[in-house]
Scaffold this motif. Structure first.
Motif, PDB file in Angstrom:
ATOM      1  N   THR A 189     -54.597  35.580 -38.732  1.00  0.00           N
ATOM      2  CA  THR A 189     -54.986  35.799 -37.331  1.00  0.00           C
ATOM      3  C   THR A 189     -54.992  34.495 -36.543  1.00  0.00           C
ATOM      4  O   THR A 189     -54.668  34.473 -35.354  1.00  0.00           O
ATOM      5  CB  THR A 189     -56.388  36.438 -37.266  1.00  0.00           C
ATOM      6  OG1 THR A 189     -56.395  37.617 -38.076  1.00  0.00           O
ATOM      7  CG2 THR A 189     -56.763  36.790 -35.837  1.00  0.00           C
ATOM      8  N   TYR A 190     -55.379  33.397 -37.212  1.00  0.00           N
ATOM      9  CA  TYR A 190     -55.470  32.091 -36.547  1.00  0.00           C
ATOM     10  C   TYR A 190     -54.589  31.078 -37.285  1.00  0.00           C
ATOM     11  O   TYR A 190     -55.078  30.083 -37.840  1.00  0.00           O
ATOM     12  CB  TYR A 190     -56.918  31.602 -36.515  1.00  0.00           C
ATOM     13  CG  TYR A 190     -57.879  32.609 -35.937  1.00  0.00           C
ATOM     14  CD1 TYR A 190     -57.977  32.799 -34.560  1.00  0.00           C
ATOM     15  CD2 TYR A 190     -58.689  33.386 -36.765  1.00  0.00           C
ATOM     16  CE1 TYR A 190     -58.860  33.733 -34.021  1.00  0.00           C
ATOM     17  CE2 TYR A 190     -59.572  34.318 -36.245  1.00  0.00           C
ATOM     18  CZ  TYR A 190     -59.650  34.484 -34.876  1.00  0.00           C
ATOM     19  OH  TYR A 190     -60.524  35.410 -34.358  1.00  0.00           O
ATOM     20  N   PRO A 191     -53.298  31.302 -37.328  1.00  0.00           N
ATOM     21  CA  PRO A 191     -52.419  30.443 -38.138  1.00  0.00           C
ATOM     22  C   PRO A 191     -52.377  28.998 -37.665  1.00  0.00           C
ATOM     23  O   PRO A 191     -52.308  28.071 -38.478  1.00  0.00           O
ATOM     24  CB  PRO A 191     -51.046  31.110 -38.009  1.00  0.00           C
ATOM     25  CG  PRO A 191     -51.114  31.875 -36.719  1.00  0.00           C
ATOM     26  CD  PRO A 191     -52.532  32.350 -36.626  1.00  0.00           C
ATOM     27  N   ARG A 192     -52.404  28.789 -36.366  1.00  0.00           N
ATOM     28  CA  ARG A 192     -52.331  27.420 -35.853  1.00  0.00           C
ATOM     29  C   ARG A 192     -53.602  26.646 -36.182  1.00  0.00           C
ATOM     30  O   ARG A 192     -53.547  25.470 -36.576  1.00  0.00           O
ATOM     31  CB  ARG A 192     -52.083  27.431 -34.346  1.00  0.00           C
ATOM     32  CG  ARG A 192     -50.718  27.996 -33.953  1.00  0.00           C
ATOM     33  CD  ARG A 192     -50.507  27.939 -32.454  1.00  0.00           C
ATOM     34  NE  ARG A 192     -49.202  28.502 -32.078  1.00  0.00           N
ATOM     35  CZ  ARG A 192     -48.960  29.788 -31.877  1.00  0.00           C
ATOM     36  NH1 ARG A 192     -49.954  30.668 -32.004  1.00  0.00           N
ATOM     37  NH2 ARG A 192     -47.768  30.204 -31.548  1.00  0.00           N
ATOM     38  N   ALA A 193     -54.768  27.271 -36.002  1.00  0.00           N
ATOM     39  CA  ALA A 193     -56.029  26.606 -36.331  1.00  0.00           C
ATOM     40  C   ALA A 193     -56.111  26.309 -37.816  1.00  0.00           C
ATOM     41  O   ALA A 193     -56.532  25.226 -38.232  1.00  0.00           O
ATOM     42  CB  ALA A 193     -57.213  27.478 -35.900  1.00  0.00           C
TER      43      ALA A 193
END
Length: 234
Positions: A189-193
């Motif tokens: 859901t939060y791949p960049r973070a």
């Protein structure tokens, strides 16, 4: 006889009280004691009572040297700021960077300045000397007086912000460690973070330790680009 103002104390720095018996301590010793307490325990700890106790004085005796705590704090600020660097050499960018790094070192050594040295207040010779040195670093650039002051304000804000973020060592590493489990569970859901914090956590020194220099470099890049555009328009 009227009480001395903060400005008169900052600039005249009397070493003896105005009345009574021969002093047991000097104003410089009182200020140095306040700075030492604030460095070790925070600004709130440097009360008039605490400073008096450290010096073996009564609180009332301390008032013979300085009218109140507000005045004491102003004296502490100027003392902690110390003398600004006076040997700034090279091109303007290097001079301004050296000025900023020197300021960062002062605020890192006396973190209570982050809350004390704010807002309208009397300026002493040391604090005003930092403004003088900063303006000297950019002297000769095609900047108006307001732009020169704004330049120092932007750099000063960046320095203060970085020091405020590094009250604890390895803030980013701690944050990454605290988020590791949550990010691992929700990486889709939060791949960049997840990728960013994971990369920071895996970094040993290097880029993470260059965060202060990175921010300052980008500000200096912006000033340099602004100057280039201005010169091109002339």
């Amino acid at each position: 006889m009227s009480e001395p103002s903060t400005t008169s104390l900052l600039w005249a720095s009397p070493t003896r009280p105005r009345r009574g018996p021969r002093p047991r301590v000097s104003l410089d010793e009182i200020v140095a004691t306040g700075v030492r307490i604030a460095d070790a325990e925070g600004l709130d700890a440097a009360s008039m009572q605490r400073v008096a106790d450290e010096l073996g004085l009564t609180k009332m005796a301390l008032y013979r040297y300085v009218p109140g705590r507000a005045e004491l704090v102003e004296l502490m600020i100027d003392s902690a700021m110390g003398s600004a660097p006076t040997t700034l050499e090279g091109l303007w960018r290097g001079r301004l960077e050296a000025w900023a790094i020197a300021m960062r070192d002062v605020f890192s050594a006396h973190r209570w300045l982050l809350v004390a040295a704010v807002g309208p207040r009397p300026f002493g010779p040391n604090e005003l000397g930092w403004s003088e040195a900063g303006l000297g670093a950019i002297a000769g650039l095609p900047l108006s007086a307001a732009e020169q002051l704004d330049t120092l304000a932007v750099i000063g804000a960046q320095v203060r912000g970085l020091v405020a973020q590094t009250v604890e060592d390895d803030v980013e590493a701690r944050l990454g460690a605290a988020l590791a489990e949550t990010l691992a569970a929700h990486a889709a859901t939060y791949p960049r973070a997840a990728a960013a914090f994971g990369a920071v956590g895996a970094t040993e020194g290097g880029e993470r330790e260059r965060a202060p220099e990175f921010g300052l470099d980008r500000i200096l890049d912006g000033i340099e680009a602004f100057l280039a555009r201005r010169l091109a328009d002339e």
